[in-house]
Design a protein around this motif. Structure first.
Motif, PDB file in Angstrom:
ATOM      1  N   VAL A 177       0.855  -1.187   0.000  1.00 52.00           N
ATOM      2  CA  VAL A 177       0.000   0.000   0.000  1.00 52.00           C
ATOM      3  C   VAL A 177       0.888   1.234   0.000  1.00 52.00           C
ATOM      4  O   VAL A 177       1.818   1.344   0.806  1.00 52.00           O
ATOM      5  CB  VAL A 177      -0.918   0.023   1.254  1.00 52.00           C
ATOM      6  N   LYS A 178       0.609   2.176  -0.890  1.00 52.62           N
ATOM      7  CA  LYS A 178       1.338   3.445  -0.923  1.00 52.62           C
ATOM      8  C   LYS A 178       0.705   4.384   0.101  1.00 52.62           C
ATOM      9  O   LYS A 178      -0.507   4.530   0.143  1.00 52.62           O
ATOM     10  CB  LYS A 178       1.282   4.084  -2.315  1.00 52.62           C
ATOM     11  N   THR A 179       1.537   4.999   0.916  1.00 53.85           N
ATOM     12  CA  THR A 179       1.030   5.948   1.899  1.00 53.85           C
ATOM     13  C   THR A 179       1.158   7.367   1.352  1.00 53.85           C
ATOM     14  O   THR A 179       1.925   7.615   0.428  1.00 53.85           O
ATOM     15  CB  THR A 179       1.804   5.842   3.232  1.00 53.85           C
ATOM     16  N   PHE A 180       0.398   8.295   1.923  1.00 50.45           N
ATOM     17  CA  PHE A 180       0.454   9.688   1.480  1.00 50.45           C
ATOM     18  C   PHE A 180       1.457  10.513   2.277  1.00 50.45           C
ATOM     19  O   PHE A 180       1.843  11.589   1.865  1.00 50.45           O
ATOM     20  CB  PHE A 180      -0.923  10.339   1.579  1.00 50.45           C
ATOM     21  N   LEU A 181       1.838  10.041   3.437  1.00 50.16           N
ATOM     22  CA  LEU A 181       2.749  10.797   4.298  1.00 50.16           C
ATOM     23  C   LEU A 181       4.041  10.031   4.475  1.00 50.16           C
ATOM     24  O   LEU A 181       4.023   8.805   4.493  1.00 50.16           O
ATOM     25  CB  LEU A 181       2.094  11.063   5.650  1.00 50.16           C
ATOM     26  N   PRO A 182       5.158  10.651   4.639  1.00 51.44           N
ATOM     27  CA  PRO A 182       5.397  12.084   4.595  1.00 51.44           C
ATOM     28  C   PRO A 182       5.258  12.632   3.183  1.00 51.44           C
ATOM     29  O   PRO A 182       5.366  11.898   2.209  1.00 51.44           O
ATOM     30  CB  PRO A 182       6.828  12.228   5.114  1.00 51.44           C
ATOM     31  N   LEU A 183       5.042  13.934   3.087  1.00 57.25           N
ATOM     32  CA  LEU A 183       4.660  14.538   1.820  1.00 57.25           C
ATOM     33  C   LEU A 183       5.711  14.453   0.712  1.00 57.25           C
ATOM     34  O   LEU A 183       5.423  14.030  -0.373  1.00 57.25           O
ATOM     35  CB  LEU A 183       4.263  16.001   2.029  1.00 57.25           C
ATOM     36  N   PHE A 184       6.914  14.855   0.909  1.00 54.69           N
ATOM     37  CA  PHE A 184       7.876  14.940  -0.186  1.00 54.69           C
ATOM     38  C   PHE A 184       8.773  13.711  -0.279  1.00 54.69           C
ATOM     39  O   PHE A 184       9.955  13.812  -0.564  1.00 54.69           O
ATOM     40  CB  PHE A 184       8.686  16.225  -0.054  1.00 54.69           C
ATOM     41  N   SER A 185       8.169  12.572  -0.075  1.00 49.62           N
ATOM     42  CA  SER A 185       8.892  11.316  -0.230  1.00 49.62           C
ATOM     43  C   SER A 185       7.896  10.271  -0.721  1.00 49.62           C
ATOM     44  O   SER A 185       6.722  10.551  -0.890  1.00 49.62           O
ATOM     45  CB  SER A 185       9.530  10.887   1.092  1.00 49.62           C
ATOM     46  N   SER A 186       8.388   9.103  -0.968  1.00 49.68           N
ATOM     47  CA  SER A 186       7.538   8.014  -1.426  1.00 49.68           C
ATOM     48  C   SER A 186       7.666   6.886  -0.413  1.00 49.68           C
ATOM     49  O   SER A 186       8.775   6.440  -0.106  1.00 49.68           O
ATOM     50  CB  SER A 186       8.004   7.566  -2.807  1.00 49.68           C
ATOM     51  N   ARG A 187       6.529   6.432   0.107  1.00 51.04           N
ATOM     52  CA  ARG A 187       6.563   5.435   1.178  1.00 51.04           C
ATOM     53  C   ARG A 187       5.490   4.389   0.927  1.00 51.04           C
ATOM     54  O   ARG A 187       4.364   4.716   0.539  1.00 51.04           O
ATOM     55  CB  ARG A 187       6.329   6.114   2.521  1.00 51.04           C
ATOM     56  N   PHE A 188       5.862   3.130   1.150  1.00 48.16           N
ATOM     57  CA  PHE A 188       4.960   1.998   0.975  1.00 48.16           C
ATOM     58  C   PHE A 188       5.026   1.123   2.217  1.00 48.16           C
ATOM     59  O   PHE A 188       6.067   1.039   2.869  1.00 48.16           O
ATOM     60  CB  PHE A 188       5.388   1.148  -0.238  1.00 48.16           C
ATOM     61  N   ILE A 189       3.921   0.461   2.508  1.00 42.17           N
ATOM     62  CA  ILE A 189       3.887  -0.525   3.592  1.00 42.17           C
ATOM     63  C   ILE A 189       3.660  -1.885   2.948  1.00 42.17           C
ATOM     64  O   ILE A 189       2.677  -2.101   2.243  1.00 42.17           O
ATOM     65  CB  ILE A 189       2.771  -0.222   4.616  1.00 42.17           C
ATOM     66  N   LEU A 190       4.590  -2.808   3.196  1.00 44.53           N
ATOM     67  CA  LEU A 190       4.518  -4.179   2.705  1.00 44.53           C
ATOM     68  C   LEU A 190       4.200  -5.076   3.880  1.00 44.53           C
ATOM     69  O   LEU A 190       4.907  -5.068   4.886  1.00 44.53           O
ATOM     70  CB  LEU A 190       5.863  -4.566   2.078  1.00 44.53           C
ATOM     71  N   THR A 191       3.105  -5.823   3.779  1.00 50.80           N
ATOM     72  CA  THR A 191       2.762  -6.780   4.831  1.00 50.80           C
ATOM     73  C   THR A 191       2.671  -8.169   4.220  1.00 50.80           C
ATOM     74  O   THR A 191       2.106  -8.351   3.140  1.00 50.80           O
ATOM     75  CB  THR A 191       1.425  -6.426   5.515  1.00 50.80           C
ATOM     76  N   SER A 192       3.243  -9.140   4.933  1.00 46.89           N
ATOM     77  CA  SER A 192       3.235 -10.520   4.466  1.00 46.89           C
ATOM     78  C   SER A 192       3.566 -11.446   5.620  1.00 46.89           C
ATOM     79  O   SER A 192       4.579 -11.254   6.306  1.00 46.89           O
ATOM     80  CB  SER A 192       4.259 -10.717   3.348  1.00 46.89           C
ATOM     81  N   SER A 193       2.721 -12.429   5.844  1.00 42.13           N
ATOM     82  CA  SER A 193       2.963 -13.464   6.865  1.00 42.13           C
ATOM     83  C   SER A 193       3.345 -12.868   8.215  1.00 42.13           C
ATOM     84  O   SER A 193       4.299 -13.295   8.859  1.00 42.13           O
ATOM     85  CB  SER A 193       4.052 -14.426   6.397  1.00 42.13           C
TER      86      SER A 193
END
Length: 163
Positions: free
Chosen positions: A78-94
């Protein structure tokens, strides 16, 4: 340390590309579906056996992809919106939660699980096609890291909904 190079083909109607190891041998192949609602990718090993399917979940506030491996393991990016001037994703598995963060130009990423760096990504700047280098600390994490990198590229550089 495992190293991979993911390079997309120039002027291709489908999103097909090869993933090579640091000896320039093809170890994985990716096939994207051109005519589908939402993005769909398939990860294959070097002999053509399917390993995973990556599908975009439609109608979400944040870009979301589901990864299903042929052994039954599932993951979500899932791509998150914060922090603003960066790109952040949350990877969940097992039961694992890995944060993937990078700069807003989408050229450098780091996979972090707790305080440990599990993988790093670097994108070549001067190339006609998108070319990424991926270093993975644990070989068992390679396929999940590669699938996540495919998702990141699809979100940042693909066309279509949910970007």
């Amino acid at each position: 340390m495992q190293r991979y190079k993911l390079k997309q083909r120039f002027l291709s109607l489908t999103e097909k590309f090869e993933i090579k190891n640091d000896h320039d041998e093809i170890v994985y192949q990716v096939d994207g579906k051109f005519f589908s609602i939402g993005k769909t990718f398939h990860l294959f090993d070097h002999v053509g056996e399917q390993l995973a399917t990556i599908k975009q979940k439609l109608f979400t506030l944040r870009p979301t992809f589901h990864i299903t491996f042929t052994n039954g393991t599932k993951a979500k990016v899932v791509k998150t919106f914060l922090p603003l001037f960066s790109s952040r994703f949350i990877l969940t598995s097992s039961g694992r939660k890995i944060t993937v963060s990078g700069n807003f130009l989408s050229h450098e990423f780091e996979f972090n699980e707790g305080n440990a760096v599990t993988a790093t990504v670097s994108k070549q700047w001067f190339s006609l096609t998108d070319t990424y280098g991926l270093e993975v600390a644990d070989a068992d994490f390679s396929e999940l890291a590669l699938c996540t990198l495919i998702v990141i590229d699809a979100i940042h550089h693909g066309s279509g909904d949910n970007q």
